[in-house]
Design an enzyme around this catalytic site. Structure first.
Site, PDB file in Angstrom:
ATOM      1  N   ARG A  12      -2.830 -22.815   6.666  1.00  0.00           N
ATOM      2  CA  ARG A  12      -3.798 -23.880   6.344  1.00  0.00           C
ATOM      3  C   ARG A  12      -3.156 -24.876   5.394  1.00  0.00           C
ATOM      4  NH1 ARG A  12      -9.358 -22.815   7.273  1.00  0.00           N
ATOM      5  NH2 ARG A  12      -9.615 -20.822   8.285  1.00  0.00           N
ATOM      6  N   CYS A  13      -3.663 -26.088   5.416  1.00  0.00           N
ATOM      7  CA  CYS A  13      -3.161 -27.141   4.529  1.00  0.00           C
ATOM      8  C   CYS A  13      -3.259 -26.688   3.079  1.00  0.00           C
ATOM      9  CB  CYS A  13      -3.959 -28.422   4.720  1.00  0.00           C
ATOM     10  SG  CYS A  13      -3.373 -29.374   6.116  1.00  0.00           S
ATOM     11  N   PRO A  14      -2.272 -27.027   2.315  1.00  0.00           N
ATOM     12  CA  PRO A  14      -1.120 -27.916   2.564  1.00  0.00           C
ATOM     13  C   PRO A  14       0.142 -27.187   2.998  1.00  0.00           C
ATOM     14  CG  PRO A  14      -1.187 -27.449   0.240  1.00  0.00           C
ATOM     15  CD  PRO A  14      -2.362 -26.692   0.883  1.00  0.00           C
TER      16      PRO A  14
END
Length: 73
Positions: free
Chosen positions: A11-13
């Site tokens: 998942r981001c980042p």
């Protein structure tokens, strides 16, 4: 050369950071194919390419859950 990095589980980042780290190890004109989940896809990597002086060669949906981004150093 062409390289591939599967970032679908992240998942981001983290995908952005992983791509940045991978690009540092590539030579000029090498391509990096990123396999992403849709959460971290389109907008993030078009901005990333501009900010990191790499070419955004191509981006497309590989499936309903995967998005492909190809960057060229």
């Amino acid at each position: 050369m062409k390289y591939q990095l599967n970032l679908t589980a992240l998942r981001c980042p983290i995908p952005i950071l992983s791509a940045k780290k991978a690009l540092k190890n590539l030579d000029k004109n090498d391509e990096l194919m990123l396999i992403l989940n849709l959460e971290s896809a389109v907008e993030n990597f078009s901005i990333f390419a501009k900010e990191n002086s790499v070419a955004l060669v191509e981006q497309y949906y590989a499936s309903e859950k995967e998005f492909i981004v190809i960057l060229k150093k």
